[in-house]
Design a protein around this motif. Structure first.
Motif, PDB file in Angstrom:
ATOM      1  N   UNK A 319     -14.010 -21.312   1.791  1.00 26.69           N
ATOM      2  CA  UNK A 319     -14.618 -20.330   1.342  1.00 26.69           C
ATOM      3  C   UNK A 319     -15.986 -19.743   1.866  1.00 26.69           C
ATOM      4  N   UNK A 320     -16.270 -20.142   1.646  1.00 26.09           N
ATOM      5  CA  UNK A 320     -18.303 -20.218   1.563  1.00 26.09           C
ATOM      6  C   UNK A 320     -19.376 -21.932   1.572  1.00 26.09           C
ATOM      7  N   UNK A 363     -20.165 -16.513   3.595  1.00 20.76           N
ATOM      8  CA  UNK A 363     -21.187 -16.586   3.467  1.00 20.76           C
ATOM      9  C   UNK A 363     -21.478 -17.758   2.711  1.00 20.76           C
ATOM     10  N   UNK A 364     -22.775 -17.628   2.118  1.00 19.69           N
ATOM     11  CA  UNK A 364     -23.706 -18.612   2.165  1.00 19.69           C
ATOM     12  C   UNK A 364     -24.000 -18.075   0.382  1.00 19.69           C
ATOM     13  N   UNK A 365     -24.164 -18.964  -0.854  1.00 16.64           N
ATOM     14  CA  UNK A 365     -24.824 -19.097  -1.853  1.00 16.64           C
ATOM     15  C   UNK A 365     -25.573 -20.393  -2.285  1.00 16.64           C
ATOM     16  N   UNK A 366     -26.657 -20.098  -2.583  1.00 19.43           N
ATOM     17  CA  UNK A 366     -27.937 -21.070  -2.601  1.00 19.43           C
ATOM     18  C   UNK A 366     -28.187 -20.535  -4.637  1.00 19.43           C
ATOM     19  N   UNK A 397     -29.145 -11.132   2.798  1.00 22.02           N
ATOM     20  CA  UNK A 397     -29.837 -11.890   1.977  1.00 22.02           C
ATOM     21  C   UNK A 397     -29.665 -11.050   0.935  1.00 22.02           C
ATOM     22  N   UNK A 398     -28.877 -10.791  -0.110  1.00 25.30           N
ATOM     23  CA  UNK A 398     -29.038 -10.420  -1.462  1.00 25.30           C
ATOM     24  C   UNK A 398     -30.340 -11.216  -2.490  1.00 25.30           C
ATOM     25  N   UNK A 399     -30.703 -10.291  -3.479  1.00 25.84           N
ATOM     26  CA  UNK A 399     -31.574 -10.064  -4.528  1.00 25.84           C
ATOM     27  C   UNK A 399     -30.790 -11.269  -5.369  1.00 25.84           C
ATOM     28  N   UNK A 400     -31.989 -11.930  -6.133  1.00 21.19           N
ATOM     29  CA  UNK A 400     -31.337 -13.031  -6.759  1.00 21.19           C
ATOM     30  C   UNK A 400     -30.707 -12.494  -7.921  1.00 21.19           C
ATOM     31  N   UNK A 401     -28.955 -13.048  -8.208  1.00 14.93           N
ATOM     32  CA  UNK A 401     -28.032 -12.641  -8.948  1.00 14.93           C
ATOM     33  C   UNK A 401     -28.320 -12.703 -10.517  1.00 14.93           C
ATOM     34  N   UNK A 408     -26.216 -15.000   0.466  1.00  7.73           N
ATOM     35  CA  UNK A 408     -26.006 -13.993   1.857  1.00  7.73           C
ATOM     36  C   UNK A 408     -25.307 -13.860   2.390  1.00  7.73           C
ATOM     37  N   UNK A 409     -24.877 -13.785   4.277  1.00  9.29           N
ATOM     38  CA  UNK A 409     -23.998 -13.622   5.092  1.00  9.29           C
ATOM     39  C   UNK A 409     -25.013 -13.836   6.290  1.00  9.29           C
TER      40      UNK A 409
END
Length: 526
Positions: A319-320, A363-366, A397-401, A408-409
């Motif tokens: 999925x990611x 989808x990438x989760x850091x 890229x999306x702000x820190x959750x 990010x994608x």
């Protein structure tokens, strides 16, 4: 290495970045490495048995229409039918979006797929994404043909300008030049590479692309679906078209024929770059000379060590892709928050490089290390965004959750580097990976090459797993015959069931020594 003559001013300091393209070309595989300041940042691989098809244009035949998906499946003559969404049908050009490289779909009306296509309909389509895993290629009927400075779409009339060209006067100048020389039909996007280009450059691109469209339309009428009507340029020339620009210091290639082809292409489309192409003539394989081979092997590892002792864990899933940041051996010299900040800043730079190098898509989760200071969080986020600007793939890229994660994608156009050079592992029921037989065969060829040069051995035996040995003997006999001829070698292959599919030995038939072990000792002493 000579320093680059390009610079950008910032707070009174000149900043230099040396960009190089290194190409290892053989009949079985082409490998292209992009270096920035001597560091490997991108790696492209194309095997002779699996050439890329992105950009190819086919006359396909609609095999099924799925109203519930607003999509159709189109037979283009491959193992799996291509996927075509209703939003990728060709449209009349009614908008004036000047998006960078996009087709301006913000105001497009998307019809019901069943009102437009029926099973059995012939349809001209272009591949926009390679087949990945169990999915067939992604298709569009809105054909887009790239040149050096322009992109042409046969449908429509509008002119778009890349958003990356920010100077208003330059945008106006380029549009006026294009209006002067454009053909009666077709829409155009002016690429970023066109900045400050001469009128003759724009004219030449218009003539080239207009002629290409005519050839495609003629070919379409002469074939029966499914059939290929236009094959995009190969990976080497495609790279030159898209990447080899004024900010590249040099391109080095080790194949004489490909070198001549590149020089001929550049003479026509970018004569100012001709002097930057070099033919490599060294004794060592080119990727050894530029220390690229060890870096490629590291891309198969999920743990990536950083300076100062921190490391990343990169874990691809269905999925990611998850990326975890760890301080590792780095303890810092000040307080804990400062140690974490420095680790996260290093990680932000390395994450941006690894995404390009491994060609990670989707989808990438850091998961950066938790920080208390909001200012520090912002610094890390901005550092990541700054280094991602060098990435050619589209990304968001999306702000820190709230959980401290950065989501990010990244554009997925072709399979990742890992999936290109590996096969599902038969030993662990596909929960892991082993290198493909193709990759192992190429690795053995390169190692024999290096051993022959270093030790001047002329009688060698390759011992390999039976599956790999059979592949070399039946699928790649010419590869090793050519190696024997080039180095005056006596080569024989022996299977050994005790060896793992990724293990092999190269034995001297004169001394009985294991030459791989000897070679590793010698290179370590360097």
């Amino acid at each position: 290495m000579a320093a680059s003559n390009r610079c950008s001013a910032g707070s009174g300091t000149a900043l230099f970045m040396k960009k190089e393209i290194i190409i290892n070309s053989s009949p079985h595989e082409v490998r292209i490495a992009l270096l920035e300041d001597g560091e490997l940042v991108e790696m492209l691989v194309e095997n002779a048995d699996s050439k890329r098809i992105v950009g190819n244009v086919y006359l396909g035949k609609v095999s099924s229409v799925k109203p519930g998906l607003q999509a159709a499946f189109v037979d283009i003559g491959m193992e799996r039918a291509g996927f075509l969404h209703a939003s990728d049908l060709d449209h009349d050009d009614t908008e004036t979006n000047e998006g960078g490289g996009g087709r301006g779909r913000r105001h497009r009306f998307v019809p019901n797929i069943q009102d437009v296509l029926k099973v059995g309909d012939p349809l001209l389509v272009q591949v926009t994404k390679e087949p990945i895993s169990t999915k067939g290629p992604r298709l569009t009927a809105d054909i887009s043909l790239p040149g050096r400075y322009l992109v042409m779409m046969p449908k429509g009339r509008h002119i778009g300008v890349s958003r990356k060209i920010e100077d208003r006067q330059e945008r106006v100048r380029l549009k006026q030049l294009l209006q002067k020389h454009r053909s009666d039909e077709g829409a155009f996007i002016i690429r970023t590479a066109a900045t400050h280009v001469s009128e003759s450059g724009i004219k030449q691109d218009v003539e080239y692309l207009s002629g290409l469209v005519r050839k495609i339309m003629t070919a379409k009428d002469e074939v029966v679906a499914p059939a290929l009507v236009h094959e995009d340029v190969g990976i080497v020339v495609g790279l030159i078209r898209d990447i080899f620009k004024e900010d590249t210091d040099r391109l080095v290639i080790d194949d004489k024929d490909d070198f001549q082809r590149l020089v001929t292409y550049v003479k026509t489309f970018a004569p100012e770059l001709k002097g930057r192409i070099q033919l490599y003539k060294g004794d060592l394989p080119i990727f050894d000379q530029f220390n690229i081979e060890p870096e490629i092997r590291k891309t198969l590892d999920k743990r990536v060590w950083m300076k100062k002792g921190g490391y990343l864990i990169i874990e691809p899933t269905e999925a990611l892709v998850s990326i975890d940041v760890n301080t590792g051996r780095f303890t810092g010299k000040r307080n804990q928050e400062e140690t974490i900040l420095q680790t996260n800043l290093l990680a932000a730079r390395e994450v941006a490089r690894q995404l390009r190098l491994r060609d990670v898509g989707g989808i990438i989760v850091i998961d950066f290390i938790d920080m208390e200071s909001e200012g520090n969080k912002k610094r890390v986020f901005n550092e990541l965004k700054q280094h991602l600007k060098r990435d050619r793939a589209r990304h968001k890229v999306f702000q820190v959750s709230g959980l401290g994660l950065v989501e990010m994608s990244r554009q997925r156009v072709r399979p990742s580097l890992l999936s290109q050079v590996s096969d599902p592992c038969p030993y662990c029921r596909e929960t892991g990976k082993v290198l493909s037989l193709e990759t192992m065969s190429n690795r053995i060829e390169r190692l024999v090459h290096r051993i022959a040069i270093v030790f001047h051995e002329r009688r060698l035996q390759i011992q390999a797993n039976p599956v790999l040995a059979l592949y070399m003997l039946e699928e790649r006999p010419e590869q090793f015959r050519e190696l024997s001829r080039n180095f005056d070698l006596e080569l024989n292959v022996m299977d050994d069931a005790a060896l793992h599919v990724e293990e092999f030995r190269i034995i001297s038939l004169n001394s009985g020594k294991d030459l791989i072990a000897e070679f590793e000792k010698k290179t370590r002493r360097r």
